[in-house]
Motif scaffolding. Structure first.
Motif, PDB file in Angstrom:
ATOM      1  N   ILE A 319       0.683  -1.177  -0.084  1.00 17.99           N
ATOM      2  CA  ILE A 319       0.001   0.091  -0.093  1.00 17.99           C
ATOM      3  C   ILE A 319       0.711   1.269   0.062  1.00 17.99           C
ATOM      4  N   LEU A 320       1.872   1.145   0.877  1.00 13.13           N
ATOM      5  CA  LEU A 320       2.760   2.366   0.831  1.00 13.13           C
ATOM      6  C   LEU A 320       3.614   2.645  -0.291  1.00 13.13           C
ATOM      7  N   MET A 321       3.842   1.396  -1.116  1.00 12.43           N
ATOM      8  CA  MET A 321       4.412   1.458  -2.449  1.00 12.43           C
ATOM      9  C   MET A 321       3.511   2.040  -3.416  1.00 12.43           C
ATOM     10  N   GLY A 322       2.318   1.767  -3.264  1.00  9.46           N
ATOM     11  CA  GLY A 322       1.276   2.363  -4.334  1.00  9.46           C
ATOM     12  C   GLY A 322       1.346   3.622  -4.055  1.00  9.46           C
ATOM     13  N   ALA A 323       1.277   4.373  -2.760  1.00 11.34           N
ATOM     14  CA  ALA A 323       1.322   5.752  -2.689  1.00 11.34           C
ATOM     15  C   ALA A 323       2.592   6.442  -3.142  1.00 11.34           C
ATOM     16  N   TRP A 324       3.855   5.626  -2.961  1.00  8.71           N
ATOM     17  CA  TRP A 324       5.002   6.170  -3.239  1.00  8.71           C
ATOM     18  C   TRP A 324       5.081   6.146  -4.939  1.00  8.71           C
ATOM     19  N   ILE A 325       4.409   5.265  -5.842  1.00 11.63           N
ATOM     20  CA  ILE A 325       4.363   5.401  -7.267  1.00 11.63           C
ATOM     21  C   ILE A 325       3.650   6.651  -7.719  1.00 11.63           C
ATOM     22  N   GLY A 405     -11.850  10.659  11.303  1.00 14.43           N
ATOM     23  CA  GLY A 405     -10.543  10.526  10.621  1.00 14.43           C
ATOM     24  C   GLY A 405     -10.268  10.112   9.357  1.00 14.43           C
ATOM     25  N   ALA A 406     -11.190   9.078   8.986  1.00 13.88           N
ATOM     26  CA  ALA A 406     -11.102   8.181   7.672  1.00 13.88           C
ATOM     27  C   ALA A 406     -11.490   9.327   6.499  1.00 13.88           C
ATOM     28  N   VAL A 407     -12.545  10.079   6.761  1.00 14.99           N
ATOM     29  CA  VAL A 407     -12.890  11.271   5.756  1.00 14.99           C
ATOM     30  C   VAL A 407     -11.851  12.218   5.710  1.00 14.99           C
ATOM     31  N   ALA A 408     -11.179  12.407   6.902  1.00 18.81           N
ATOM     32  CA  ALA A 408      -9.991  13.602   6.884  1.00 18.81           C
ATOM     33  C   ALA A 408      -8.707  12.974   6.317  1.00 18.81           C
ATOM     34  N   ALA A 409      -8.577  11.898   6.484  1.00 26.33           N
ATOM     35  CA  ALA A 409      -7.264  11.095   5.841  1.00 26.33           C
ATOM     36  C   ALA A 409      -7.404  11.263   4.380  1.00 26.33           C
ATOM     37  N   TRP A 410      -8.629  10.764   4.057  1.00 30.30           N
ATOM     38  CA  TRP A 410      -8.727  10.485   2.589  1.00 30.30           C
ATOM     39  C   TRP A 410      -8.603  11.886   1.855  1.00 30.30           C
ATOM     40  N   ARG A 411      -8.949  12.968   2.516  1.00 34.65           N
ATOM     41  CA  ARG A 411      -8.761  14.215   1.823  1.00 34.65           C
ATOM     42  C   ARG A 411      -7.326  14.745   1.789  1.00 34.65           C
ATOM     43  N   ARG A 412      -6.651  14.119   2.681  1.00 35.83           N
ATOM     44  CA  ARG A 412      -5.120  14.461   2.534  1.00 35.83           C
ATOM     45  C   ARG A 412      -4.364  13.538   1.762  1.00 35.83           C
ATOM     46  N   ARG A 413      -3.907  13.956   0.868  1.00 36.07           N
ATOM     47  CA  ARG A 413      -3.067  12.626  -0.153  1.00 36.07           C
ATOM     48  C   ARG A 413      -2.041  11.980   0.747  1.00 36.07           C
ATOM     49  N   ARG A 414      -1.236  12.517   1.516  1.00 33.02           N
ATOM     50  CA  ARG A 414      -0.074  11.984   2.252  1.00 33.02           C
ATOM     51  C   ARG A 414      -0.730  10.646   3.109  1.00 33.02           C
ATOM     52  N   LEU A 415      -1.899  10.867   3.563  1.00 37.25           N
ATOM     53  CA  LEU A 415      -2.678  10.077   4.530  1.00 37.25           C
ATOM     54  C   LEU A 415      -3.738   8.889   3.827  1.00 37.25           C
ATOM     55  N   TRP A 417      -3.089   6.306   2.167  1.00 36.71           N
ATOM     56  CA  TRP A 417      -2.706   4.795   2.379  1.00 36.71           C
ATOM     57  C   TRP A 417      -3.316   4.314   3.635  1.00 36.71           C
ATOM     58  N   LEU A 418      -3.388   5.358   4.746  1.00 32.80           N
ATOM     59  CA  LEU A 418      -3.866   4.616   6.032  1.00 32.80           C
ATOM     60  C   LEU A 418      -5.251   4.310   5.858  1.00 32.80           C
ATOM     61  N   VAL A 419      -6.074   5.041   5.215  1.00 37.16           N
ATOM     62  CA  VAL A 419      -7.510   4.688   4.828  1.00 37.16           C
ATOM     63  C   VAL A 419      -7.562   3.190   4.100  1.00 37.16           C
ATOM     64  N   ILE A 420      -6.698   2.991   3.145  1.00 37.28           N
ATOM     65  CA  ILE A 420      -6.717   1.897   2.317  1.00 37.28           C
ATOM     66  C   ILE A 420      -6.272   0.507   3.221  1.00 37.28           C
ATOM     67  N   PHE A 421      -5.308   0.725   4.120  1.00 38.70           N
ATOM     68  CA  PHE A 421      -4.750  -0.087   5.126  1.00 38.70           C
ATOM     69  C   PHE A 421      -5.924  -0.633   5.947  1.00 38.70           C
ATOM     70  N   HIS A 422      -6.561   0.384   6.272  1.00 37.92           N
ATOM     71  CA  HIS A 422      -7.554  -0.068   7.395  1.00 37.92           C
ATOM     72  C   HIS A 422      -8.813  -0.746   6.554  1.00 37.92           C
TER      73      HIS A 422
END
Length: 660
Positions: A319-325, A405-415, A417-422
């Motif tokens: 998941i982190l690699m996907g965000a890295w790409i 927090g899930a809604v807020a994290a999805w709005r922040r590109r940097r975070l 991946w955390l929503v996807i992981f959960h």
């Protein structure tokens, strides 16, 4: 007296904490990792060293113990320091600088105030978790009245008695031995050796408390610090939220009992926090040169605790690699090098293939993945949305902020991946609860034995950081709306909002009715009474008498489903079987089926003499999971050829007299 017994656990708890930190921290620090990375990785690295010494011991032909663990720690620390020196000199030469100053990556060392805040919050969480786990255990020497407790307690005694702690050749299930991760058991056994303890239940419970109070909140705080740049409110929220989720760690030390899974999952947050160093943003320091070898050592610790945690870690990595790409793609759109995209896609593809291989390779046989679906989809979705799996009481203090927090994290590109992981953890849990039995179910969740309890424990890994973010969002919005207080300084309004929120976290979290209700449900396996499945007070009383009744070289015949197998770990008595799933030898099969016929059937006496059996433990009454008792032990008092040696209530010890 009760308080004194609990205080007697303190030396054991301190010993466990030292073993979890020192070996790994020496190695990771010698690798040149910054403190924010070295400390979260230390517990997993320590488990790798302690359990890895058990694998090394037969190869070097020395018994496993403190000297070998210390030697392996020293070797790895020196190797890490040497590798660090070599890498530093190579990089210095490449940069054309003799002292290597030009190659030093910028560091983001935490301030003393940040370190002190983290330690205070960790201490606060540790006290709460110690209190919660102690409430679940009820007594310091409590024994889990569950199926796996027989194996886990006896495995520690096996290590102490034989000096064999190898995860490659564990002999508790079969005479020829088999593969079983011994990370938990070596940690408990080494604790006993260092602290000179003789009680396996005390050491087991001390280890449970130490992992719950140190490793789990420590990892959660490290992850929160990395995700939210050390924001104080996020750290405070995390310190409280990680103690408010009953699905971990309280559930996994109730069901099973899942000690290996418990240890492995507690290690994950700290490892994920360190993993983030591999994917720094443009304004963050580059990854330390020896981070990957340190992560490999920590992953080995995960595998030696419970291999299914490696799969969870690799899912996070992908998941982190996907965000890295995606970061490279966005950079290319702004004129950055397109070559980065191809390189990162190749690395991610290789990692994905390796993960699929591990996913398939670490799965237990399909016959072991026996847990089936047990709920409807609508109910499971409700459990996921409230972050409260397995029908536990809803902790709204986690549930509501996690959604925010899930809604807020999805709005922040940097975070994102955390929503996807959960979401991945929740989908695995959904599959285990609803997917029908078959090959597809085994392929998807067989790595976790298709067990809903193991997968329920994954949900807090994502829910807690999301809830911490949600808490900050709620507090910030509340501070903006506190205009009616006529406080002219925004900082004053913010402090009031934060104080109110933290008070609610305490009252609705570990001190809430929901937590008490969950504990009331989860403490049941640690309650011993006349109707207990595994051991009754009478049976435990007789087991404690065994050292004065049975010789050290004498073997006692037992039916493990009655709990009599625990005579091995609780009294040091040699028993015919040490695990409920033991694979019988021909002689054992005869004893199990025909022991009561010892006075009539010569074949029984031949098997008894071959096994060196001199005594029999007879525990009538309830058996574990209502398993059918061995036919050779049924109505033993009425069979001829057995002499009563001692009796404690209904539990009895007989000497075999029929076989000379």
């Amino acid at each position: 007296m009760w308080r004194f017994v609990w205080i007697s656990l303190v030396p054991l708890i301190v010993t466990v904490c030292g073993l979890l930190i020192l070996p790994g921290l020496l190695t990771t620090a010698a690798s040149g990792l910054p403190l924010r990375t070295a400390a979260p990785l230390a517990p997993a690295a320590s488990v790798a060293i302690i359990a890895g010494a058990g694998v090394v011991a037969p190869l070097v032909r020395v018994p496993w113990g403190v000297p070998l663990v210390a030697a392996l720690t020293a070797i790895l620390t020196l190797a890490a320091a040497l590798a660090r020196l070599i890498v530093s000199r190579v990089r210095a030469r490449r940069a054309g600088s003799a002292d290597g100053a030009a190659t030093r990556a910028p560091t983001s060392r935490p301030s003393r105030a940040d370190v002190l805040t983290g330690l205070v919050l960790l201490g606060f969480s540790a006290l709460i978790m110690t209190w919660l786990v102690a409430r679940e255990l009820n007594t310091p020497d409590a024994i889990s009245q569950t199926f796996d407790a027989v194996f886990h307690l006896n495995a520690v005694e096996w290590i102490l008695r034989t000096g064999n702690a190898s995860s490659i050749k564990c002999h508790l299930e079969s005479p020829e031995g088999g593969v079983y991760p011994m990370g938990w058991h070596t940690l408990v056994a080494l604790t006993m050796k260092v602290a000179h303890s003789t009680s396996i239940p005390l050491a087991t419970n001390a280890t449970t408390i130490a992992v719950s109070a140190l490793v789990w909140p420590g990892g959660c705080l490290a992850l929160a610090s990395r995700l939210f740049n050390g924001r104080r409110l996020a750290m405070i929220a995390t310190a409280l939220l990680c103690t408010a989720t009953a699905s971990f760690p309280l559930l996994v030390i109730s069901f099973g009992v899942l000690y290996p899974n418990f240890l492995a999952l507690a290690l994950l947050p700290g490892m994920i926090a360190s993993l983030l160093d591999l994917f720094p943003a443009h304004d963050e320091p580059s990854a330390p040169p020896l981070l990957i070898p340190a992560l490999v050592l920590a992953v080995a610790g995960l595998g030696l605790a419970q291999p299914n945690a490696i799969v969870t870690f690799l899912i996070t990595l992908i998941i982190l690699m996907g965000a890295w790409i995606m970061r490279a793609v966005n950079g290319a759109k702004r004129g950055g090098p397109a070559r980065q995209i191809r390189t990162r896609i190749i690395v991610c593809a290789i990692t994905t293939l390796a993960t699929v291989g591990v996913w398939i390779g670490v799965r237990p046989p399909q016959r072991s993945a026996t847990w089936g679906p047990n709920n409807v989809m609508s109910a499971v979705i409700g459990e996921i949305l409230t972050s409260t799996p397995q029908g536990l009481p809803i902790a709204w203090v986690v549930a509501v902020p996690a959604i925010v927090g899930a809604v807020a994290a999805w709005r922040r590109r940097r975070l994102r991946w955390l929503v996807i992981f959960h979401a991945v953890g929740c989908l695995l849990y959904l599959a285990s609860k609803t997917m029908p039995m078959g090959d597809l179910r085994y392929y998807v969740v067989g790595t976790w034995y298709s067990d809903t309890n193991r997968l329920a424990a994954l949900i807090p890994l994502g829910a807690i950081p999301l809830a911490a973010l949600g808490t900050c969002v709620i507090a910030d919005r509340a501070a903006q709306r506190l205009t009616t207080l006529r406080l002219h300084e925004p900082g004053a309004r913010r402090r009031i909002a934060y104080a109110v929120l933290v008070a609610n976290l305490v009252l609705l979290g570990p001190a809430s009715t929901a937590t008490s209700q969950a504990l009331h449900k989860l403490e049941a396996p640690y309650t011993m009474n006349a109707g207990s499945e595994l051991l009754t007070p009478d049976e435990l009383g007789l087991i404690r008498m065994l050292p004065g009744l049975v010789g050290e070289d004498d073997t006692v015949a037992i039916d493990p489903s009655t709990g009599a197998a625990l005579a091995y770990s609780l009294a040091g008595t040699s028993t015919t079987i040490k695990h409920i799933f033991y694979h019988d030898t021909p002689d054992l099969e005869v004893v199990d089926k025909k022991l009561r016929l010892a006075g009539k059937d010569p074949q029984v006496c031949e098997a008894v003499n071959n096994l060196g059996i001199r005594y029999v433990l007879y525990f009538p009454g309830r058996t574990l999971h209502n398993r059918r008792p061995f036919s050779g032990f049924v109505n033993l008092p009425t069979a001829g050829g057995f002499e009563l040696v001692a009796q404690y209530g209904r539990a009895a010890l007989y000497r075999v007299t029929a076989c000379g």
